[in-house]
Design a protein around this motif. Structure first.
Motif, PDB file in Angstrom:
ATOM      1  N   LEU A 179      25.996 -10.585  29.589  1.00 55.60           N
ATOM      2  CA  LEU A 179      26.663  -9.923  28.473  1.00 55.60           C
ATOM      3  C   LEU A 179      26.218  -8.465  28.332  1.00 55.60           C
ATOM      4  O   LEU A 179      27.035  -7.580  28.037  1.00 55.60           O
ATOM      5  CB  LEU A 179      26.399 -10.692  27.184  1.00 55.60           C
ATOM      6  N   ALA A 180      24.937  -8.196  28.545  1.00 55.36           N
ATOM      7  CA  ALA A 180      24.436  -6.827  28.457  1.00 55.36           C
ATOM      8  C   ALA A 180      25.047  -5.935  29.533  1.00 55.36           C
ATOM      9  O   ALA A 180      25.435  -4.784  29.276  1.00 55.36           O
ATOM     10  CB  ALA A 180      22.910  -6.822  28.562  1.00 55.36           C
ATOM     11  N   ALA A 181      25.144  -6.474  30.757  1.00 57.42           N
ATOM     12  CA  ALA A 181      25.752  -5.704  31.848  1.00 57.42           C
ATOM     13  C   ALA A 181      27.224  -5.419  31.559  1.00 57.42           C
ATOM     14  O   ALA A 181      27.725  -4.317  31.815  1.00 57.42           O
ATOM     15  CB  ALA A 181      25.607  -6.462  33.165  1.00 57.42           C
ATOM     16  N   ALA A 182      27.919  -6.417  31.012  1.00 66.85           N
ATOM     17  CA  ALA A 182      29.333  -6.234  30.676  1.00 66.85           C
ATOM     18  C   ALA A 182      29.503  -5.191  29.580  1.00 66.85           C
ATOM     19  O   ALA A 182      30.435  -4.372  29.628  1.00 66.85           O
ATOM     20  CB  ALA A 182      29.936  -7.558  30.231  1.00 66.85           C
ATOM     21  N   ARG A 183      28.609  -5.199  28.613  1.00 67.57           N
ATOM     22  CA  ARG A 183      28.705  -4.225  27.511  1.00 67.57           C
ATOM     23  C   ARG A 183      28.479  -2.813  28.029  1.00 67.57           C
ATOM     24  O   ARG A 183      29.192  -1.868  27.633  1.00 67.57           O
ATOM     25  CB  ARG A 183      27.669  -4.563  26.423  1.00 67.57           C
ATOM     26  N   ALA A 184      27.533  -2.642  28.943  1.00 68.22           N
ATOM     27  CA  ALA A 184      27.277  -1.321  29.510  1.00 68.22           C
ATOM     28  C   ALA A 184      28.474  -0.839  30.328  1.00 68.22           C
ATOM     29  O   ALA A 184      28.876   0.332  30.244  1.00 68.22           O
ATOM     30  CB  ALA A 184      26.020  -1.363  30.379  1.00 68.22           C
ATOM     31  N   GLU A 185      29.053  -1.748  31.112  1.00 68.60           N
ATOM     32  CA  GLU A 185      30.210  -1.382  31.920  1.00 68.60           C
ATOM     33  C   GLU A 185      31.409  -1.045  31.039  1.00 68.60           C
ATOM     34  O   GLU A 185      32.174  -0.116  31.332  1.00 68.60           O
ATOM     35  CB  GLU A 185      30.563  -2.529  32.865  1.00 68.60           C
ATOM     36  N   MET A 186      31.561  -1.773  29.953  1.00 74.43           N
ATOM     37  CA  MET A 186      32.656  -1.498  29.031  1.00 74.43           C
ATOM     38  C   MET A 186      32.520  -0.106  28.429  1.00 74.43           C
ATOM     39  O   MET A 186      33.500   0.631  28.303  1.00 74.43           O
ATOM     40  CB  MET A 186      32.663  -2.561  27.929  1.00 74.43           C
ATOM     41  N   SER A 187      31.310   0.266  28.047  1.00 72.12           N
ATOM     42  CA  SER A 187      31.068   1.609  27.498  1.00 72.12           C
ATOM     43  C   SER A 187      31.431   2.678  28.519  1.00 72.12           C
ATOM     44  O   SER A 187      32.008   3.725  28.174  1.00 72.12           O
ATOM     45  CB  SER A 187      29.607   1.754  27.087  1.00 72.12           C
ATOM     46  N   SER A 188      31.108   2.418  29.775  1.00 71.00           N
ATOM     47  CA  SER A 188      31.431   3.368  30.837  1.00 71.00           C
ATOM     48  C   SER A 188      32.940   3.509  31.011  1.00 71.00           C
ATOM     49  O   SER A 188      33.456   4.619  31.182  1.00 71.00           O
ATOM     50  CB  SER A 188      30.785   2.900  32.148  1.00 71.00           C
TER      51      SER A 188
END
Length: 201
Positions: A179-188
């Motif tokens: 979930l953390a990786a997905a959130r970072a990618e979403m921000s990008s």
């Protein structure tokens, strides 16, 4: 129509959508029929057909009224682009948090729904899904200069939803990292659309 009539219709609508959402969670999407909704809601067929032209209209309404993201985004109170953006970020922080995964998973994910819609091969169902999906994109883009048809909005939304499905399937000790990786990618993905003050922060 009197206020009392409007209240009664709203109550019936809520019962129909609640029953239909349960059906969508537990059955193939194309099993959503007026008859099935009537049985699940214990309402007469006439009450359902009075509010919806087709079962596909019910499906689109489920996405507008029952998807957790749509509801959380809709209650944002910001009056400018920057505030609305930061409130949207808070919504996705919560949506993609390990603590909220059981609640989010208990409803349905867009990633799961699009697979079910594609499998059904029903043009009307696909159109209803697109209508509901676009309503979420419109809400994400509310108050922003970036047009809701920009592909970054849809890419970010599907990325977040797919992460929910992936986290559900992952071993418990890996869910937070997924979930953390997905959130970072979403921000990008969304970064080019952010209001200028946010971009400079």
């Amino acid at each position: 129509m009197t206020n009392e009539d409007a209240g009664a219709n709203a109550s019936v609508l809520d019962e129909i959508v609640s029953a239909a959402a349960r059906l969508v969670r537990e059955n193939p999407v194309n099993a959503l029929t007026f008859e099935a909704v009537a049985e699940a809601s214990r309402l007469p067929l006439g009450a359902i057909s009075a509010l919806f032209a087709t079962p596909r209209d019910i499906f689109a309404t489920i996405l507008r009224r029952r998807h957790p993201l749509r509801g959380r985004l809709a209650v944002r109170r910001g009056e400018d682009a920057e505030t609305l953006w930061r409130e949207m970020e808070q919504v996705f922080d919560e949506y993609l948090s390990p603590e909220k995964l059981p609640d989010v998973s208990s409803i349905f994910s867009l990633a799961t729904l699009i697979g079910a819609v594609a499998e059904a091969q029903d043009p009307e169902l696909s159109a209803a899904w697109a209508e509901g999906f676009n309503s979420i994109l419109d809400e994400m883009a509310r108050g922003q200069e970036a047009d809701p048809e920009r592909p970054e909005w849809a890419a970010a939304l599907m990325h977040a939803s797919a992460a929910i499905t992936a986290a559900q399937s992952a071993p418990e000790e890996r869910r937070a990292a997924v979930l953390a990786a997905a959130r970072a990618e979403m921000s990008s993905i969304l970064a080019p659309l952010a209001p200028t003050p946010v971009n400079r922060a």
